[in-house]
Design an enzyme around this catalytic site. Structure first.
Site, short mmCIF file in Angstrom:
data_model
loop_
_atom_site.label_atom_id
_atom_site.label_comp_id
_atom_site.label_asym_id
_atom_site.label_seq_id
_atom_site.Cartn_x
_atom_site.Cartn_y
_atom_site.Cartn_z
N SER A 41 0.02 18.54 -5.36
CA SER A 41 0.79 17.69 -4.44
C SER A 41 0.00 16.43 -4.08
CB SER A 41 1.17 18.46 -3.17
OG SER A 41 0.02 18.98 -2.55
N SER A 70 12.94 1.96 -3.52
CA SER A 70 13.52 2.92 -2.57
C SER A 70 14.29 2.25 -1.45
CB SER A 70 12.43 3.77 -1.93
OG SER A 70 11.55 4.27 -2.88
N HIS A 73 -5.74 22.07 -0.63
CA HIS A 73 -6.99 21.97 -1.39
C HIS A 73 -7.94 23.06 -0.88
CE1 HIS A 73 -5.58 18.32 -3.01
NE2 HIS A 73 -6.32 17.44 -2.37
N ARG A 113 -11.27 2.08 2.79
CA ARG A 113 -12.11 3.09 3.44
C ARG A 113 -13.58 2.71 3.57
NH1 ARG A 113 -9.55 7.79 -0.11
NH2 ARG A 113 -7.59 8.07 1.03
N CYS A 137 -8.26 13.15 1.32
CA CYS A 137 -7.87 14.50 1.75
C CYS A 137 -9.01 15.52 1.66
CB CYS A 137 -6.68 14.98 0.92
SG CYS A 137 -6.74 14.49 -0.82
N THR A 150 9.04 7.06 1.55
CA THR A 150 9.79 7.95 0.67
C THR A 150 8.89 8.78 -0.24
OG1 THR A 150 10.08 6.09 -0.84
CG2 THR A 150 11.87 6.51 0.71
N VAL A 196 3.57 11.86 0.99
CA VAL A 196 2.85 11.73 2.26
C VAL A 196 3.75 11.05 3.30
CG1 VAL A 196 0.87 10.69 3.44
CG2 VAL A 196 0.57 11.71 1.18
#
Ligand code: L14
Length: 330
Positions: free
Chosen positions: A161, A42, A239, A102, A131, A13, A16
């Site tokens: 965003s 949600s 971006h 990561r 991103c 929700t 992304v």
């Protein structure tokens, strides 16, 4: 994978998560069953996917007892830290959008145009890079392969965003003259905030350190020197990045343009005499990485300056995640 996979979208929700569903639908991603999960807040809401209504399930420790093959996570670092290992222990392959995994040595960090081979090494969790890093390495890879890269200087101009609904709200309200601070410590309308994610003891932000370390990991070269300044700007989507690169070998600028024009996932937009260069507003909603303003940096040996723009929610997150899932089922 021979049969169509059972798929879970976790954090469906958020900004992304909703885009992941949209991209799965657009690309007609094959699946047998789809489970849509989110936090208790949600859970119970209804999400439409390919004309069918799905009730959002609450994510719990038992969510992965179902026969799920692939789970696409975009529910934030804390949720991924807790639930990705639970899913992996039950045989699910997790593609995670948060920064939690990561830099873990056991976790491949994958951009399909750059290092698809890394995916094979996964042990149940694959990370989707930051991103700002994704769009940079898509463009850097062909230059790295042909000329080698000595040093990179990133300066970013990042959309609200990226912070999700709160960042979008701050800019919407700010543009109406009503500054709010749901997401940022200062007004974003009419401002540039040299501050993305939190500050570390070394004076850098976490976002800057993510760009530095993830670039080295994805290009699989710790000898590349990288520095970064990441800035939030009053832009809703996409971006933009100024990237200064020192290559290892001499080059002709026309060859750099040719390499980038031919690179997978890259669109060259470089005709400054006609005011043509990548622009955030035009690129929002697209899946490729756009590059322009390609020129020699005369101040160093073998230097280049480029301007790189991509939709941070699509190629920077959702599209890259779905591309990884496509590699998994190939
Ligand atoms: O590391 O624009 O995935 O606020 C993604 C969103 C870092 C911050 C990450 C942003 C985050 C970024």
């Amino acid at each position: 994978m021979n049969k169509k996979p059972n798929l879970a979208v976790v954090g469906a929700t958020g900004v992304v998560g909703r885009t992941i569903l949209k991209v799965l639908e657009e690309r007609d991603f094959p699946f047998e069953n789809l489970y849509i999960m989110a936090s208790a807040k949600s859970a119970g809401t209804v999400v439409n996917f390919k004309g069918k209504d799905y009730v959002v399930e609450e994510l719990t420790e038992n969510s992965f007892d179902k026969p799920i093959d692939i789970a696409l996570f975009s529910a934030g670092g804390a949720t991924s830290e807790k639930f990705a290992p639970i899913a992996a222990s039950k045989g699910v392959v997790v593609v995670d959008n948060s920064s939690a995994w990561r830099m873990n040595k056991e976790v491949p960090l994958v951009v399909p145009e750059v290092n698809p081979e890394a995916i094979k090494l996964h042990k149940g969790i694959i990370s989707n890079p930051n991103c700002s890093t994704i769009q940079a390495v898509v463009v850097l890879k062909p230059l790295y392969d042909k000329y080698g890269i000595k040093r990179i200087v990133y300066s970013t101009y990042q959309a609200v965003s990226g912070t999700g609904v709160k960042g979008i709200k701050d800019l919407e309200e700010g543009l109406k003259g009503n500054d709010t601070n749901y997401a940022y410590p200062h007004p974003i309308a009419g401002n540039c905030l040299p501050h993305i994610d939190s500050f570390l003891d070394n004076g850098y932000t976490k976002e800057e350190m993510k760009m530095i370390r993830e670039t080295q990991k994805i290009l699989n070269d710790e000898n590349i020197k990288v520095t970064a300044t990441t800035v939030r700007v009053p832009v809703f989507d996409s971006h933009s990045e100024s990237i200064n690169i020192e290559l290892n070998k001499p080059f002709e600028i026309e060859d750099i343009k040719k390499l980038l024009a031919e690179a997978p996932g890259v669109v060259l937009q470089d005709d400054p005499q006609n005011n043509v260069y990548p622009l955030a507003r035009e690129i929002a909603g697209k899946d490729e990485v756009f590059v322009g303003r390609i020129r020699r940096d005369f101040s160093v040996d073998n230097g280049i300056n480029i301007w790189v723009v991509a939709d941070n929610i699509r190629k920077g997150a959702a599209t890259n995640t779905v591309q990884i899932a496509e590699l998994l089922i190939k």
